[in-house]
Design a protein around this motif. Structure first.
Motif, mmCIF file in Angstrom:
data_model
loop_
_atom_site.group_PDB
_atom_site.id
_atom_site.type_symbol
_atom_site.label_atom_id
_atom_site.label_comp_id
_atom_site.label_asym_id
_atom_site.label_seq_id
_atom_site.Cartn_x
_atom_site.Cartn_y
_atom_site.Cartn_z
ATOM 1 N N GLU A 39 -20.236 29.255 28.860
ATOM 2 C CA GLU A 39 -21.036 30.409 28.428
ATOM 3 C C GLU A 39 -20.282 31.716 28.682
ATOM 4 O O GLU A 39 -20.398 32.676 27.930
ATOM 5 N N ASN A 40 -19.519 31.741 29.769
ATOM 6 C CA ASN A 40 -18.742 32.921 30.133
ATOM 7 C C ASN A 40 -17.417 32.448 30.731
ATOM 8 O O ASN A 40 -17.390 31.898 31.828
ATOM 9 N N ILE A 41 -16.329 32.646 29.999
ATOM 10 C CA ILE A 41 -15.033 32.124 30.427
ATOM 11 C C ILE A 41 -14.584 32.734 31.755
ATOM 12 O O ILE A 41 -14.084 32.022 32.647
ATOM 13 N N HIS A 56 -8.651 23.468 29.637
ATOM 14 C CA HIS A 56 -8.767 24.333 28.458
ATOM 15 C C HIS A 56 -10.211 24.803 28.308
ATOM 16 O O HIS A 56 -11.133 23.983 28.188
ATOM 17 N N LEU A 57 -10.411 26.121 28.313
ATOM 18 C CA LEU A 57 -11.751 26.702 28.187
ATOM 19 C C LEU A 57 -11.944 27.329 26.816
ATOM 20 O O LEU A 57 -11.044 27.995 26.297
ATOM 21 N N ILE A 58 -13.128 27.129 26.236
ATOM 22 C CA ILE A 58 -13.490 27.859 25.023
ATOM 23 C C ILE A 58 -14.888 28.453 25.221
ATOM 24 O O ILE A 58 -15.700 27.924 25.986
ATOM 25 N N LEU A 59 -15.138 29.539 24.548
ATOM 26 C CA LEU A 59 -16.404 30.254 24.705
ATOM 27 C C LEU A 59 -17.487 29.675 23.809
ATOM 28 O O LEU A 59 -17.281 29.474 22.603
ATOM 29 N N LEU A 60 -18.642 29.385 24.402
ATOM 30 C CA LEU A 60 -19.820 28.993 23.634
ATOM 31 C C LEU A 60 -20.999 29.777 24.194
ATOM 32 O O LEU A 60 -21.490 29.481 25.284
ATOM 33 N N ASN A 61 -21.423 30.799 23.457
ATOM 34 C CA ASN A 61 -22.554 31.609 23.906
ATOM 35 C C ASN A 61 -23.581 31.752 22.791
ATOM 36 O O ASN A 61 -23.432 31.141 21.717
ATOM 37 N N ILE A 93 -31.060 25.158 30.143
ATOM 38 C CA ILE A 93 -32.264 25.794 30.676
ATOM 39 C C ILE A 93 -32.062 27.310 30.614
ATOM 40 O O ILE A 93 -31.427 27.902 31.473
ATOM 41 N N ASN A 94 -32.590 27.928 29.558
ATOM 42 C CA ASN A 94 -32.416 29.364 29.309
ATOM 43 C C ASN A 94 -30.960 29.738 29.017
ATOM 44 O O ASN A 94 -30.573 30.884 29.187
ATOM 45 N N ASP A 95 -30.176 28.775 28.603
ATOM 46 C CA ASP A 95 -28.768 29.015 28.299
ATOM 47 C C ASP A 95 -28.419 28.378 26.954
ATOM 48 O O ASP A 95 -29.128 27.484 26.481
#
Length: 286
Positions: A39-41, A56-61, A93-95
């Motif tokens: 949600e927040n890198i 490896h991180l990618i953003l999913l918001n 949960i709220n995300d």
């Protein structure tokens, strides 16, 4: 077969405050997947660095969830292993993440949930309120009318009620709870759960409001509001004589004074009588 080598979407809860609360299974999953959808890198990078995990991180918001979910599904179809994490606690949960999970189910992609921290449940366990039945309502609406409408609809909800709230609106929200639900309803404010400044305080709504106003640090940080459920009126305990006394006093005295005097005269539970009075008032009988 070791599940960490199965192509799947892993729902991985992360600590809500104290980093020591992360599970061994969560750490192993974050190490072994091919991609971590966060949600927040920046926030997740802090967690990974603490445990010496490189991945490896990618953003999913909420802003890119539709587009990113389609991309991640394609990666999963190729046999990739992906972990979904939120800023803190159990994802979804709220995300963001529900769209991705729905797509996974649609394409028969395996979804593996890991157990872990959740602020609502953690706060509830320490609230002291009977909680074998409860309802989670997420964040209270930011607009007053929507917030008041929701609270009024929950006025006679018998289950324990759980909300999340911001420090910026907590005072207004407690005032609305007093007006729309009950000034005497027992409330617990759980703040900064598992963190250094954790506090859990319970009292009737009016006293909670007073307590919060006395010190602004009492509502700093992340807040969970827990409201005791509505207790159904036991009319058998209110005799005809009790009700006659109450009605007579109510003609000349305030509601609070009438309840106190009647309860003393007939030696009954004042809360039971007060609930009767509130219900009758809402029905426009008194």
């Amino acid at each position: 077969m070791n599940e960490f080598y199965i192509s799947a979407l892993y729902i991985v809860p992360t600590p809500i405050g104290n980093l020591s609360d992360i599970t061994y299974r969560a750490l192993e999953t974050l190490k072994n997947v091919d991609i971590i959808a966060a949600e927040n890198i920046k926030h997740t990078t802090i967690l990974l660095k603490h445990f010496n995990i490189k991945n490896h991180l990618i953003l999913l918001n909420k802003d890119n969830e539709n587009k990113q979910s389609a991309h991640l599904v394609q990666e999963l179809k190729k046999g990739k292993k992906i972990a979904l994490v939120s800023n803190a606690g159990t994802p979804i949960i709220n995300d963001p993440g529900s769209i991705l999970i729905k797509k996974c189910h649609f394409f028969n992609i395996k979804v593996i949930p890991l157990p872990g921290p959740c602020a609502a449940i953690t706060a509830l366990s320490a609230s002291g309120i009977i909680n074998n039945r409860f309802c989670y309502e997420g964040f209270l609406p930011s607009k007053k009318k929507s917030r008041c409408d929701l609270l009024y609809s929950l006025k006679e909800e018998t289950r324990t009620i759980i909300f999340y709230e911001s420090k910026y609106r907590i005072i207004e929200s407690i005032q609305d709870i007093i007006e729309q639900i009950d000034e005497n309803r027992h409330i617990v404010i759980a703040r900064e759960i598992t963190k250094k400044w954790e506090s859990i305080h319970g009292a009737k709504a009016t006293l909670i409001l007073q307590w919060l106003k006395e010190d602004e640090y009492r509502y700093k940080g992340e807040i969970v509001i827990i409201i005791d459920g509505f207790k159904k009126l036991k009319t058998k305990s209110l005799s005809t004589k009790t009700l006659q006394t109450f009605s007579m006093l109510r003609k000349f005295l305030s509601l609070k004074t009438s309840v106190l005097m009647t309860s003393k005269i007939h030696k009954i539970n004042k809360n039971n009588l007060y609930q009767y009075a509130i219900k009758k008032k809402s029905d426009k009988i008194i």
